[in-house]
Design a protein around this motif. Structure first.
Motif: not given
Length: 999
Positions: A133-134, A830, A850, A852
């Motif tokens: 994530p991210g 997130e 996930n 973001t």
């Protein structure tokens, strides 16, 4: 404007909006089908080993990793439980290990670990990072280049920022690419045990990651109980390029008790090859013609064939002479060889002369061209080329270190590292020219568009001439020596649980040679009448020296996998013409000399020199020290750290100042150069605070604040300045004038570098809530909010600088170059969830997801870096930060039971700004300099794997990439004519039949 169909629909939903319903259904259906197969399979006799078996032998003694020191009891309890029951392996073990790292970390961390030894979830480090994530990657060979697709991805961004620090086992690792970081595609994924992405900082972490820090982890001998042998072989196949390429890796590790203490050795080697094909179509920028209609300057297409070979070797030695002392030494090397060649046809015309052929059917919507035949008087000048790139890069790391336990509460660690990296590359283009009668383009209702030319014309070699050559060379070398020492003291009782302090010193040299793109014409239409005779341009056969054996007819077999038709065959030079530089260039240019009548072209060809004018010499030293305090209240589940890191950076650059060569101003200079030695020094103080509170069983909230910096790349600090003097616009010197006064001249200088740049800075905050609802089985959910306030952005600014003239006087030049100016804020969230559905009647299913969200705002006063201007001269409003997608998503479904191990994973990111004014999207027409913003459209890719374990040692599987045949598109944003899809790419679906063995 083009209809909504262009953006939201089409055959490949990967490039549209969230395809959530179809995606979830596909994953669920695939897993249910796999599950039904597993119900009829015989269970394996034992779990397949895939994770380190001796977790008590911590690698903290062998790396500078940021593992928490206060969790020994809790981790030890979990290890005891694991070893007393059953060894968890495969996907579940990977998820659980990543969860443990996240839960026990001292700051904000997300991780992925290998499901088996030498087997990250994806076949490249770059693709593996995109699951976190991210973290996002783009699918272009280089950042800011919308014309060349990359199958494995490139350009890692963390939370929308490209300023990402790269580490190997907590220490520096980099490529010789003109920057400070590693090109992650260079590193064999088979050598990695996992990757960690740190999104905030502690004081002990090395500075340099504004977006975050990516740490690549390798195995160490003490990670295993005893002897360990692992091997894998794969046969890779691309369904578009239709080529097979092998891959393989072997790991051997063992440890022994000797009279000198316990010793361990690990050897790991890997070799991976890949071939892909990419087909692309382009519709070029729109211009308003004489009839008031917005028409594209033309359209073109191309095929790119790509081959890469990635090798790696890793050697590790550990020695524990006593219970109080650990020693280690490692050697790591990765080598990357990339070769690609591209056949392309492209427009090279005057866009203001393009008209819509009224004799053919056409469609104009709101004054904007939709379909029809494009033409112009005398035909539309186009080029056909072979562009080939041959690049070699190598990074080598030697590290050694120790951990010395002084009693039960104090540890002293130290490490010494030497890193060396090289890159050598040639990017070479040889082009023909031709004037096609017309280009047929159909945009409305077509995805991709239909493009066509007169194949009888383009298929006749007599209609071509030699157009130009263009070489671009890089020869880079970088090395670093780094040493650090840390002392760590723990307290038994009290709020203060430990203190830690350390120092670090580095000495880095970078020697980068970049020749730029050296375009040299052979024959061009604008040379007629003054450099070459008027009339027809010379053909391909120049006095029998350069002939048609150096060209070939590209028929574009199976173009765009059959989904776009065949626009038309054309002649282009063969690949050896481009890769034969400089000899092939000399043959072409020298054979053209007899055809010139003037213009200064009748001289023998001279290759581009790798001389001092193209050389960027950088020397950087850093001196860092930190102090950090660990605190906690065990009774309420509170823990954290507070600290400060101070680092002084000294940089020295060497280059040249080039004086003007203006005939009317000899007092300014005559083109001579003078050496420059620029020195820059600055100190950064970086505080940090991390707090973790387990306020209820398995419920954790975290908060972090830190100040981060990212130093400018070496390519941004080159000491090279060219001074220019031009006669004032609109002024004509009287006849006989030999010297003009200063008020009749314009003195300027423009550079893409500035040796006095200082780091970009950020104040960053994180706040999270984490729920470990099934800690022992990999079940967790979390939400993380973050904010970055960034200052000292690198942006171009113009200001007056005084330089001496040759007459001893000083003169002011308006200098435009990057400086530290401007601010930005990045805010986002997130959200993630992992779970194995052990409560279902059919065991083994799991899922991970996930998402973001990122929002950015920038404020850059007087920014002249890349202010977009439309082809009619109109300006634009504010644009988002480049490389930043608002939304990104990962969804993965697992099935792991008995001998079966199945995974389907989907990665998606929304539209983002790719570049402003890249090649093909800038120019000067009607005396209007223009450059357009180009966006990468939303892109999503479905990957998967299925493995069957024959026994506890051997498994066979199929790994798959791009199962949804995803299409990458780019969009150009124009004011009056609207947004248009400007390019379409399609690439291979890739398959790898893989055999793995572990003993």
């Amino acid at each position: 404007m083009m209809g909504k169909t262009t953006f939201d629909a089409g055959r490949r939903h990967a490039a549209g909006k969230f395809p959530m319903a179809r995606l979830s259904g596909a994953i669920a259906l695939g897993l249910l089908c796999c599950g039904s197969l597993a119900l009829h399979a015989q269970p394996a006799t034992a779990a397949v080993p895939g994770q380190p078996q001796d977790q008590n032998a911590s690698t903290a003694s062998t790396t500078d990793a940021k593992s928490p020191k206060k969790k020994a009891a809790k981790v030890g309890d979990k290890q005891a439980k694991d070893f007393s029951a059953i060894v968890v392996t495969g996907i579940r073990a990977s998820v659980e290990k990543a969860q443990d790292i996240k839960r026990d970390a001292d700051t904000f961390v997300d991780s992925l670990s290998a499901t088996d030894i030498g087997a990250l979830p994806d076949r490249s480090v770059t693709e593996t990072l995109s699951r976190i994530p991210g973290v996002t990657i783009d699918h272009f060979l280089s950042q800011g280049d919308p014309e060349h697709f990359s199958a494995e991805g490139n350009g890692v961004q963390v939370r929308g920022l490209t300023q990402v620090r790269s580490e190997l086992n907590g220490r520096d690792i980099f490529s010789a690419n003109g920057g400070h970081a590693l090109s992650f595609q260079d590193v064999p994924s088979e050598l990695m045990s996992g990757v960690d992405v740190y999104k905030n900082q502690t004081a002990e972490m090395i500075e340099g990651g504004l977006g975050g820090t990516v740490n690549l982890r390798t195995f160490m001998p003490f990670d295993f109980q005893g002897q360990k042998i692992a091997a894998s072989v794969s046969e890779n196949y691309g369904d578009f390029v239709k080529k097979y390429k092998p891959s393989g890796s072997v790991l051997y590790s063992n440890r022994w008790h000797t009279d000198l203490g316990e010793m361990g050795v690990l050897v790991d080697v890997a070799d991976s090859q890949l071939a892909t094909r990419t087909d692309g179509l382009f519709v070029r920028p729109f211009f308003k013609n004489a009839s008031g209609t917005w028409v594209p300057r033309g359209a073109d297409w191309r095929t790119l064939l790509y081959d890469r070979k990635r090798d790696g070797a890793y050697l590790a030695f550990q020695w524990r002479p006593s219970d109080d002392l650990d020693l280690y030494a490692t050697a790591f090397q990765s080598k990357y060889h990339e070769v690609w060649n591209e056949d392309a046809i492209f427009v090279g015309n005057d866009p203001t002369k393009v008209t819509v052929d009224a004799s053919q059917p056409s469609q104009i919507n709101g004054g904007v061209f939709q379909s029809g035949r494009l033409t112009q008087p005398g035909g539309m000048p186009m080029g056909t080329d072979i562009r080939a790139s041959n690049s070699h890069s190598k990074t080598t790391d030697f590290s050694t270190g120790m951990k010395w336990r002084l009693g039960t509460s104090t540890e002293l660690t130290s490490s010494l590292q030497f890193v060396k990296a090289t890159t050598n590359s040639l990017d070479s283009t040889v082009a023909l020219g031709t004037n096609v009668p017309y280009i047929d383009v159909a945009l409305n209702g077509s995805n991709p568009p239909h493009i066509g030319v007169d194949s009888a014309f383009t298929g006749n070699p007599a209609n071509y001439y030699w157009g130009f050559t263009m070489d671009h060379q890089n020869q880079n070398y970088a090395k670093e020596l780094a040493w650090r020492a840390d002392i760590d003291h723990s307290f038994v009782d009290g709020f203060v649980q430990g203190v830690k302090a350390g120092v670090r010193v580095t000495n880095r040299n970078a020697d980068n040679i970049d020749t730029g793109y050296n375009w040299k014409p052979v024959f061009q239409t604008w040379m007629q009448g003054w450099a070459i005779p008027s009339g027809a341009l010379p053909g391909l056969n120049l006095n029998g020296t350069v002939n048609t054996s150096l060209v070939h007819l590209d028929t574009f077999k199976n173009f765009y996998k059959g989904d776009a038709g065949i626009p038309g065959a054309f002649y282009a030079p063969v690949p050896s013409t481009a890769l034969g530089y400089p000899g092939s260039y000399a043959d072409i240019h020298n054979a053209a000399i007899p055809y010139y009548i003037g213009g200064g072209y009748n001289v023998p060809y001279q290759p581009t020199l790798l001389d001092a004018a193209h050389t960027n010499l950088q020397h950087e030293k850093t001196y860092a020290a930190y102090a950090m305090l660990d605190f906690g209240v065990d009774d309420v589940g509170l823990s954290g750290n507070i600290g400060v890191r101070a680092v002084k950076t000294r940089n020295a650059s060497q280059g040249f100042l080039v004086y003007p060569n203006q005939a009317f101003a000899p007092y300014l200079g005559t083109g001579q150069s003078a050496p420059i030695s620029a020195r820059n020094e600055y100190t950064d103080v970086l505080p940090s605070l991390n707090v973790k509170w387990e306020f209820a069983p398995n419920w954790i909230t975290r908060f972090a604040f830190s100040k981060a910096v990212a130093r400018p790349d070496f390519s941004q600090m080159q000491a090279y300045q060219i001074l220019s003097a031009a006669v004032l616009s609109g002024y004509t010197p009287p006849p006989g004038t030999t010297t003009l006064p200063l008020d009749k001249l314009t003195l300027t200088s423009s550079s893409n570098s500035n040796p006095y740049l200082t780091p970009m800075k950020a104040n960053q905050f994180d706040l999270s809530l984490e729920w470990y609802f099934d800690q022992d089985r990999g079940g967790m959910a979390w939400i993380n909010l973050f904010h970055k306030g960034i200052s000292d952005y690198f942006r171009n600014e113009s200001h007056f600088v005084t330089y001496p003239g040759v007459d001893g006087n000083s003169y002011q030049y308006l200098v435009t170059r990057p400086v530290n100016v401007g601010k930005a804020t990045i805010d986002g969230a997130e959200i993630g969830w992992n779970q194995f559905f052990d409560f279902l009647p059919v065991k083994g299913f799991g899922m991970s997801a996930n998402y973001t969200y990122i929002r950015s705002r920038t404020h850059v006063p007087n920014d002249t870096t890349a202010v977009p201007v439309d082809t009619d001269g109109s300006g634009y409003g504010s644009l988002p930060a480049d490389g930043l997608s608002r939304d990104s998503l990962n969804v993965a479904g697992f099935y792991e039971h008995g001998p079966w191990q199945i995974r389907l994973a989907y990665n998606w990111r929304s539209q983002y700004l790719l570049s402003i004014g890249p090649n093909g999207y800038n120019g000067t027409d009607n005396n209007i300099p223009w450059k357009l913003p180009v966006f990468a459209d939303a892109y999503g890719q479905l990957d998967g794997s299925i493995f069957y374990a024959f026994n506890e040692h051997v498994k066979l599987g199929l790994e798959m990439n791009n199962l949804n045949n995803a299409e990458q598109r780019t969009i150009m944003d124009q004011n009056a004519s609207g947004k248009h899809v400007t390019s379409w790419y399609v690439n291979d679906s890739r398959y790898a039949l893989t055999l793995r063995a572990t003993f």
